[in-house]
Enzyme design. Sequence first.
Site, PDB file in Angstrom:
ATOM      1  N   HIS A  11       8.330  -7.323  -8.972  1.00  0.00           N
ATOM      2  CA  HIS A  11       6.976  -7.910  -7.862  1.00  0.00           C
ATOM      3  C   HIS A  11       5.766  -7.454  -7.626  1.00  0.00           C
ATOM      4  O   HIS A  11       5.038  -6.787  -8.563  1.00  0.00           O
ATOM      5  CB  HIS A  11       7.609  -6.758  -6.809  1.00  0.00           C
ATOM      6  CG  HIS A  11       7.335  -5.814  -6.290  1.00  0.00           C
ATOM      7  ND1 HIS A  11       5.985  -5.437  -5.993  1.00  0.00           N
ATOM      8  CD2 HIS A  11       7.934  -4.755  -7.306  1.00  0.00           C
ATOM      9  CE1 HIS A  11       5.882  -3.894  -5.941  1.00  0.00           C
ATOM     10  NE2 HIS A  11       6.895  -3.414  -6.535  1.00  0.00           N
ATOM     11  N   GLU A  84      14.367   0.366  -5.353  1.00  0.00           N
ATOM     12  CA  GLU A  84      13.357   1.549  -5.994  1.00  0.00           C
ATOM     13  C   GLU A  84      14.037   2.885  -5.846  1.00  0.00           C
ATOM     14  O   GLU A  84      15.204   2.246  -4.429  1.00  0.00           O
ATOM     15  CB  GLU A  84      11.667   0.511  -5.496  1.00  0.00           C
ATOM     16  CG  GLU A  84      11.241   1.807  -6.394  1.00  0.00           C
ATOM     17  CD  GLU A  84      10.794   1.843  -7.185  1.00  0.00           C
ATOM     18  OE1 GLU A  84      11.326   1.788  -7.987  1.00  0.00           O
ATOM     19  OE2 GLU A  84       9.712   1.688  -8.014  1.00  0.00           O
TER      20      GLU A  84
END
Length: 214
Positions: A11, A84
Amino acid sequence: MQGTRVYLVRHGETEWNNSGRYQGHSDVALSSKGRRQAELLRERFRHISLDGVYSSDLSRARETAATIAAPHGLEVNTVTGLREINFGTWEGLTYQEIIARFPREWEEWRQDPGNRIVPGGESFQQVKERVWEAFNGIVRQEKGRSILLVAHGGSLRTLICAILELDLTAVWRFRLDNTGVSIVDCYDDKHILVLLNDTHHLETLGGPDGSGIL
Protein backbone atom coordinates in the site's frame (compact mmCIF):
# COMPACT_ATOMS: atom_id res chain seq x y z
CA MET A 1 1.44 -23.97 -19.94
CA GLN A 2 -0.42 -20.83 -18.93
CA GLY A 3 0.13 -19.63 -15.41
CA THR A 4 -1.56 -17.10 -13.17
CA ARG A 5 0.27 -13.78 -12.95
CA VAL A 6 -0.05 -12.01 -9.61
CA TYR A 7 1.12 -8.44 -9.12
CA LEU A 8 1.94 -7.97 -5.43
CA VAL A 9 1.80 -4.36 -4.23
CA ARG A 10 2.45 -2.80 -0.87
CA HIS A 11 0.00 0.00 0.00
CA GLY A 12 0.90 3.69 -0.25
CA GLU A 13 2.49 5.61 2.58
CA THR A 14 0.59 6.59 5.73
CA GLU A 15 1.47 9.17 8.35
CA TRP A 16 2.41 6.29 10.65
CA ASN A 17 4.82 4.97 8.02
CA ASN A 18 6.31 8.44 7.79
CA SER A 19 6.75 8.70 11.56
CA GLY A 20 8.00 5.10 11.94
CA ARG A 21 5.00 3.85 13.93
CA TYR A 22 4.04 0.19 13.75
CA GLN A 23 0.54 -0.07 12.30
CA GLY A 24 -0.46 -3.70 12.28
CA HIS A 25 -4.24 -4.06 12.37
CA SER A 26 -4.76 -0.36 13.16
CA ASP A 27 -6.76 1.11 10.28
CA VAL A 28 -4.53 4.04 9.36
CA ALA A 29 -5.46 5.95 6.20
CA LEU A 30 -3.15 6.90 3.36
CA SER A 31 -1.35 10.21 3.69
CA SER A 32 -1.45 12.79 0.88
CA LYS A 33 1.90 11.41 -0.29
CA GLY A 34 0.50 7.88 -0.17
CA ARG A 35 -2.42 8.91 -2.37
CA ARG A 36 -0.02 10.46 -4.85
CA GLN A 37 2.03 7.25 -4.86
CA ALA A 38 -1.16 5.29 -5.59
CA GLU A 39 -2.01 7.66 -8.44
CA LEU A 40 1.42 7.12 -9.99
CA LEU A 41 0.92 3.38 -9.62
CA ARG A 42 -2.47 3.71 -11.34
CA GLU A 43 -0.71 5.19 -14.37
CA ARG A 44 1.84 2.39 -14.34
CA PHE A 45 -0.94 -0.21 -14.45
CA ARG A 46 -3.24 1.68 -16.83
CA HIS A 47 -2.14 -0.35 -19.86
CA ILE A 48 -1.51 -3.64 -18.06
CA SER A 49 -4.29 -6.18 -18.45
CA LEU A 50 -5.92 -7.04 -15.10
CA ASP A 51 -8.71 -9.55 -14.60
CA GLY A 52 -9.20 -9.08 -10.86
CA VAL A 53 -8.14 -6.91 -7.94
CA TYR A 54 -7.78 -8.06 -4.33
CA SER A 55 -6.65 -6.30 -1.17
CA SER A 56 -6.47 -6.49 2.57
CA ASP A 57 -9.59 -5.07 4.18
CA LEU A 58 -7.59 -2.29 5.89
CA SER A 59 -8.24 1.10 4.32
CA ARG A 60 -4.64 1.89 3.34
CA ALA A 61 -4.51 -1.23 1.16
CA ARG A 62 -8.11 -0.96 -0.02
CA GLU A 63 -7.72 2.66 -1.17
CA THR A 64 -4.46 1.87 -2.98
CA ALA A 65 -6.14 -1.04 -4.75
CA ALA A 66 -9.23 1.00 -5.67
CA THR A 67 -7.08 3.74 -7.20
CA ILE A 68 -5.33 1.22 -9.46
CA ALA A 69 -8.55 -0.66 -10.27
CA ALA A 70 -10.58 2.38 -11.37
CA PRO A 71 -9.35 2.68 -14.99
CA HIS A 72 -9.99 -1.05 -15.46
CA GLY A 73 -13.58 -0.85 -14.23
CA LEU A 74 -12.86 -3.48 -11.60
CA GLU A 75 -14.19 -3.80 -8.06
CA VAL A 76 -11.81 -4.48 -5.19
CA ASN A 77 -12.32 -7.82 -3.45
CA THR A 78 -11.27 -7.44 0.19
CA VAL A 79 -9.72 -10.40 1.99
CA THR A 80 -9.15 -10.22 5.75
CA GLY A 81 -6.49 -12.92 5.55
CA LEU A 82 -4.18 -10.50 3.71
CA ARG A 83 -3.99 -8.13 6.70
CA GLU A 84 -0.74 -6.93 8.19
CA ILE A 85 0.71 -8.73 11.22
CA ASN A 86 -1.18 -7.92 14.41
CA PHE A 87 1.28 -5.90 16.48
CA GLY A 88 -0.83 -6.07 19.62
CA THR A 89 0.47 -3.73 22.33
CA TRP A 90 3.16 -2.41 19.95
CA GLU A 91 0.70 -0.75 17.59
CA GLY A 92 1.14 3.00 17.41
CA LEU A 93 4.63 2.82 18.90
CA THR A 94 7.91 3.63 17.18
CA TYR A 95 10.89 1.28 17.04
CA GLN A 96 12.61 3.31 19.77
CA GLU A 97 9.54 3.17 22.03
CA ILE A 98 9.16 -0.58 21.54
CA ILE A 99 12.76 -1.44 22.43
CA ALA A 100 12.58 0.89 25.45
CA ARG A 101 9.39 -0.69 26.84
CA PHE A 102 9.79 -4.30 25.63
CA PRO A 103 13.54 -4.90 25.25
CA ARG A 104 13.48 -8.67 25.88
CA GLU A 105 10.37 -9.34 23.80
CA TRP A 106 11.70 -7.19 20.97
CA GLU A 107 15.03 -8.99 20.80
CA GLU A 108 13.40 -12.43 20.96
CA TRP A 109 11.03 -11.47 18.15
CA ARG A 110 13.83 -10.10 15.99
CA GLN A 111 15.87 -13.28 16.45
CA ASP A 112 12.98 -15.70 15.89
CA PRO A 113 10.10 -13.88 14.15
CA GLY A 114 8.47 -17.08 13.03
CA ASN A 115 7.84 -18.46 16.50
CA ARG A 116 7.84 -15.47 18.85
CA ILE A 117 4.45 -13.85 19.28
CA VAL A 118 4.27 -10.08 19.58
CA PRO A 119 2.67 -9.25 22.98
CA GLY A 120 -1.07 -9.30 22.38
CA GLY A 121 -0.52 -9.98 18.68
CA GLU A 122 0.82 -12.59 16.25
CA SER A 123 3.98 -14.36 15.19
CA PHE A 124 5.11 -14.24 11.59
CA GLN A 125 4.36 -17.97 11.33
CA GLN A 126 0.72 -17.25 12.12
CA VAL A 127 0.71 -14.45 9.55
CA LYS A 128 2.31 -16.66 6.91
CA GLU A 129 -0.28 -19.39 7.41
CA ARG A 130 -3.27 -17.08 6.96
CA VAL A 131 -1.74 -15.09 4.09
CA TRP A 132 -0.61 -18.26 2.27
CA GLU A 133 -4.09 -19.74 2.61
CA ALA A 134 -5.69 -16.53 1.30
CA PHE A 135 -3.21 -16.24 -1.57
CA ASN A 136 -3.65 -19.83 -2.73
CA GLY A 137 -7.43 -19.49 -2.54
CA ILE A 138 -7.28 -16.42 -4.79
CA VAL A 139 -4.91 -18.11 -7.25
CA ARG A 140 -7.19 -21.16 -7.50
CA GLN A 141 -10.18 -18.92 -8.14
CA GLU A 142 -8.35 -16.82 -10.76
CA LYS A 143 -6.40 -19.62 -12.43
CA GLY A 144 -4.85 -18.58 -15.74
CA ARG A 145 -5.69 -14.90 -15.26
CA SER A 146 -3.78 -11.75 -14.33
CA ILE A 147 -4.56 -10.21 -10.95
CA LEU A 148 -3.46 -7.46 -8.59
CA LEU A 149 -3.08 -8.08 -4.86
CA VAL A 150 -2.47 -5.15 -2.48
CA ALA A 151 -1.35 -5.87 1.06
CA HIS A 152 1.28 -4.84 3.62
CA GLY A 153 5.02 -4.93 4.25
CA GLY A 154 4.91 -7.72 6.82
CA SER A 155 2.20 -9.86 5.24
CA LEU A 156 3.86 -9.67 1.79
CA ARG A 157 7.25 -10.55 3.26
CA THR A 158 5.86 -13.73 4.77
CA LEU A 159 4.14 -14.55 1.48
CA ILE A 160 7.38 -14.17 -0.47
CA CYS A 161 9.17 -16.36 2.09
CA ALA A 162 6.48 -19.01 1.54
CA ILE A 163 6.79 -18.76 -2.25
CA LEU A 164 10.59 -19.12 -2.12
CA GLU A 165 10.47 -21.71 0.69
CA LEU A 166 12.63 -19.51 2.93
CA ASP A 167 12.86 -19.58 6.70
CA LEU A 168 10.99 -16.66 8.24
CA THR A 169 14.21 -15.13 9.52
CA ALA A 170 14.56 -14.03 5.87
CA VAL A 171 11.79 -11.45 6.31
CA TRP A 172 14.52 -8.99 7.35
CA ARG A 173 16.64 -9.69 4.25
CA PHE A 174 14.75 -7.66 1.62
CA ARG A 175 12.85 -4.36 1.31
CA LEU A 176 9.28 -3.77 0.27
CA ASP A 177 8.72 -0.04 -0.17
CA ASN A 178 5.37 1.71 -0.20
CA THR A 179 3.73 0.89 -3.59
CA GLY A 180 6.67 -1.35 -4.49
CA VAL A 181 5.63 -3.89 -7.14
CA SER A 182 6.58 -7.56 -7.13
CA ILE A 183 5.41 -10.19 -9.62
CA VAL A 184 4.77 -13.89 -9.10
CA ASP A 185 3.86 -16.36 -11.85
CA CYS A 186 1.91 -19.28 -10.41
CA TYR A 187 1.76 -22.75 -11.96
CA ASP A 188 0.30 -26.02 -10.67
CA ASP A 189 3.68 -27.32 -9.51
CA LYS A 190 5.58 -24.14 -8.61
CA HIS A 191 5.51 -20.38 -8.12
CA ILE A 192 8.19 -18.18 -9.71
CA LEU A 193 9.20 -14.76 -8.35
CA VAL A 194 9.65 -12.62 -11.46
CA LEU A 195 10.16 -9.16 -9.94
CA LEU A 196 10.80 -7.81 -6.43
CA ASN A 197 10.00 -4.32 -5.10
CA ASP A 198 10.16 -2.31 -8.32
CA THR A 199 9.47 1.39 -7.65
CA HIS A 200 10.36 3.12 -10.91
CA HIS A 201 6.90 4.75 -10.99
CA LEU A 202 7.99 6.85 -7.99
CA GLU A 203 10.86 8.57 -9.80
CA THR A 204 8.95 11.86 -10.09
CA LEU A 205 8.67 11.84 -6.28
CA GLY A 206 12.41 11.30 -5.89
CA GLY A 207 12.08 7.53 -5.51
CA PRO A 208 11.26 5.50 -2.38
CA ASP A 209 12.61 6.60 0.98
CA GLY A 210 12.25 3.27 2.76
CA SER A 211 10.07 4.78 5.50
CA GLY A 212 8.12 2.36 7.65
CA ILE A 213 9.31 -1.19 7.03
CA LEU A 214 6.03 -2.64 8.36
